[in-house]
Structures are given as structure tokens and as C-alpha cells.
Scaffold this active site. Structure first.
Site, PDB file in Angstrom:
ATOM      1  N   ARG A 166       0.882  -1.146   0.076  1.00 45.37           N
ATOM      2  CA  ARG A 166       0.133  -0.340  -0.430  1.00 45.37           C
ATOM      3  C   ARG A 166       0.547   1.757   0.155  1.00 45.37           C
ATOM      4  NH1 ARG A 166      -2.015  -3.518  -1.058  1.00 45.37           N
ATOM      5  NH2 ARG A 166      -4.302  -4.467   0.026  1.00 45.37           N
ATOM      6  N   SER A 239     -11.419  -1.218   2.674  1.00 42.46           N
ATOM      7  CA  SER A 239     -10.367  -0.767   4.161  1.00 42.46           C
ATOM      8  C   SER A 239      -9.579   0.109   4.298  1.00 42.46           C
ATOM      9  CB  SER A 239      -9.749  -2.071   3.204  1.00 42.46           C
ATOM     10  OG  SER A 239     -10.097  -3.612   3.169  1.00 42.46           O
ATOM     11  N   GLU A 335      -5.300   3.614   5.680  1.00 45.58           N
ATOM     12  CA  GLU A 335      -5.422   3.698   4.243  1.00 45.58           C
ATOM     13  C   GLU A 335      -5.987   4.822   3.696  1.00 45.58           C
ATOM     14  OE1 GLU A 335      -6.023   0.302   1.474  1.00 45.58           O
ATOM     15  OE2 GLU A 335      -5.955  -1.507   2.961  1.00 45.58           O
TER      16      GLU A 335
END
Length: 340
Positions: A166, A239, A335
Site C-alpha cells: 500500500r 478497507s 489506508e
């Protein structure tokens, strides 16, 4: 050439959490030329610039000053075919899921596990998006990005993007580059990745022997829809937390206390621990506090039940992080990017 600029624009439809905030000014750009016009206008006037793709990975916590640039460029094509692979290129404003479906129509392997991820193509390399054992970097070839410092268009290969879990150079240098178009190298034949338990079970149930990316994509969509709310119905950013990475020694210690803790071995020898499991075990799954909450079917997803502000979302996230760290000694990372 004139560029349309809206003042005091409502951003509710420009972010998947459905947060209502204002952009001081907003311009939608559909080409490299329009992007340069927008950036030149901001530079002349001394306005800060915020670039938005699909808004599926941001929390807007306050009005956005200066100029918000919404990337709306479109276009996709096959650049090169060989015996085993196909090189495709698409513009940054393309819908990611629409692009996946287009590659499936071309009978290509590579993107099927990444089906139904919201957002635009241009945002995908920033996060190095991933799902069900596959990450963007696995199929990435190169991209073009405008360097806002020099005004030049620079090409990045996989190494230059410096991908991690990520992560990418674009996330580490926010605002420096605007991604214009992306090239992906996909396979004309090959194997499929179904080694994540829910997907493996669903694939086994089909009884199919030949690898079929269309079937895998359909199964991924089915699993995602069973767990993740549609942002059009219930505001969310997918998420919300990264899965923590731990060493083998840390994992052994955790397994002593929590034998059932879900974990996945990574190429570097560390283990990814399921953040959703940590949050659920901490009692947050399905919790609602006014206009914000944790999704009842997936603890990794924070939701806007209607009328939530960005600070409401961030406050809930902070308390979840604190609780998980207290219980498990693991620090969760957001995130989405905070804006405003």
C-alpha cells in the site's frame, strides 16, 4: 482554451465516504492540456492544489482551499501483443473496475483478483492497490506522470515507483506528481491466484479445472459484495486500515495468546496479520456512534450512515487504533489519505 472552474463546489459526490465539504474552487480536467491549464492557473494565483481521482481513498476533514482538480481523462488501448502477453495503456481518469472488465473481454489474465475495487486507474499506483493475493505491482509496466516541480512529463518503470505494501513513491511525495496514464502487462494465458481461503473455497465449488479469469473475477465480486457495502448506498472508503506486518518472532508470540489469528506469509519473510480480525476481536464490528460506524459484515470498513463529517470518521478510527494497540500491541495505519 477556457477551463471551467466552479466555486464553493460540494464535494459529497467526489468522495466515496459521501462527506459533505466544500472546495473553494473545482475544475474537472479531461486531458494533459487541461491539467496544465488548471495547474498554471493555480500557480499564477498562489492557490494550493488538491488532485482527486475517484475519491475512494480519502477522508475529507474540512473545506479544501485553493483548487481541487478532478481527473476525468478517458481512453484505453492495446499497445503491443506478443505470444504470451499484451501491453495495455489507459488514462488516469478511467474507472478501475471498468478497466478490469475490459481486460476480461479481451480474455486477459492478471486483473481478475482486483475486480470491484472502487476508484480510478490514476490512483491505483499511489496505493499499490491489492486484493486476494495480487497487487498492482504484479502486472505493472510503467506510467507517465507530470512532475509539478519541473513541469515535465516523466516515465516511471516499476523500480522507479518503489512499490511496497500500500505504498509507492507517489504516496511518499504527495503533491509532487500527477499520474496521467498507466501501462499494464497482462498474460494471454496462464494460472490463477485463488490461495486466499474464501476465494479458494468458491473456486473449488465451481468444479472447473481450466483457469478462467472471468470466473475468478465473478467470484471476487460475489465475495466483495457479501462483505463490503456499496458506497452509493452506504458511504465508505473500503478497507480503512492496513494489515499490520510482523516478524516471525512477533507472530509466534501472538499465536501463543491467540492461536486462531489469521496471518499470511509475505515474500520478505514477514507476516501480514488481518486487521479486520484484530478490530472484530476488540469488539468494534457493527458498532454505530451517531452518523458513523463500523460495518456489520466487515470490521475493516468504517461507514458514514449519513451526515458524518470527516472528523467524526477520524475520531472513531483513532479510538479503534488505540484499542487494538492496547490489546494486541500492534499499531494500525490508515489506508485513506486525510484531506482538509
Amino acid at each position: 482554451m477556457m477551463l471551467a472552474v466552479r466555486e464553493q463546489a460540494d464535494l459529497r459526490t467526489y468522495n466515496s465516504l459521501g462527506i459533505t465539504e466544500k472546495a473553494e474552487r473545482l475544475a474537472e480536467v479531461g486531458s494533459d492540456k487541461e491539467l496544465r491549464l488548471a495547474l498554471d492557473m493555480a500557480r499564477r494565483n498562489g492557490w494550493p492544489v488538491t488532485v482527486l481521482g475517484g475519491g475512494s481513498n480519502v477522508v475529507i476533514a474540512g473545506p479544501l482551499r485553493g483548487l481541487v482538480v478532478a481527473m476525468r481523462s478517458r481512453g484505453r488501448k492495446v499497445l503491443q501483443r506478443s505470444a504470451g502477453s499484451v501491453l495495455i495503456e489507459a488514462e488516469a481518469g478511467e474507472s478501475w473496475h471498468d478497466l478490469v472488465n475490459w481486460t476480461l473481454d479481451l480474455e486477459l489474465f492478471g486483473l481478475e483478483n482486483l475486480s470491484l475495487i472502487p476508484g480510478t486507474l490514476g490512483a491505483a499506483p499511489v496505493q499499490n492497490i491489492g486484493a486476494y493475493g495480487v497487487e498492482l505491482q504484479d502486472v505493472f509496466h510503467s506510467l507517465d506522470a507530470l512532475d509539478r516541480d519541473s513541469g515535465e512529463i516523466r516515465q516511471f518503470d516499476r523500480k522507479a515507483c518503489d512499490f511496497a505494501y500500500r505504498e509507492s513513491v507517489f504516496k511518499r511525495l504527495p503533491g509532487r506528481y500527477v499520474i496521467l496514464r498507466v501501462r499494464l502487462q497482462l498474460r494471454r494465458q496462464g494460472s490463477i491466484r485463488v490461495d486466499y481461503a474464501p476465494l479458494d473455497r468458491a473456486w473449488e465449488a465451481t468444479g472447473l479445472q481450466r483457469p478462467d479469469p472471468r470466473v475468478v473475477a465473478a467470484l471476487v465480486c460475489q465475495i466483495r459484495r457479501s462483505k463490503l457495502p456499496d458506497p452509493a448506498q452506504l458511504g465508505n472508503a473500503g478497507s480503512f486500515f492496513k494489515n499490520p506486518l510482523v516478524t516471525a518472532h512477533q507472530l509466534d508470540a501472538l499465536k501463543t495468546l491467540y492461536p486462531g489469528i489469521p496471518h499470511y506469509l509475505q515474500p520478505d519473510g514477514r507476516y501480514k496479520v488481518a486487521a479486520g480480525w484484530l478490530i472484530e476481536q476488540s469488539g468494534w464490528k457493527g458498532v454505530r456512534e451517531g452518523n458513523v460506524g463500523v460495518h456489520a459484515l466487515q470490521a475493516l470498513v468504517l461507514v458514514n450512515h449519513g451526515g458524518a463529517r470527516g472528523d467524526d470518521i477520524l475520531s472513531l478510527a483513532a479510538r479503534i487504533k488505540e484499542d487494538v494497540q492496547h490489546r494486541f500491541g500492534l499499531l494500525l495505519e490508515m489506508e485513506p489519505q486525510r484531506l482538509g
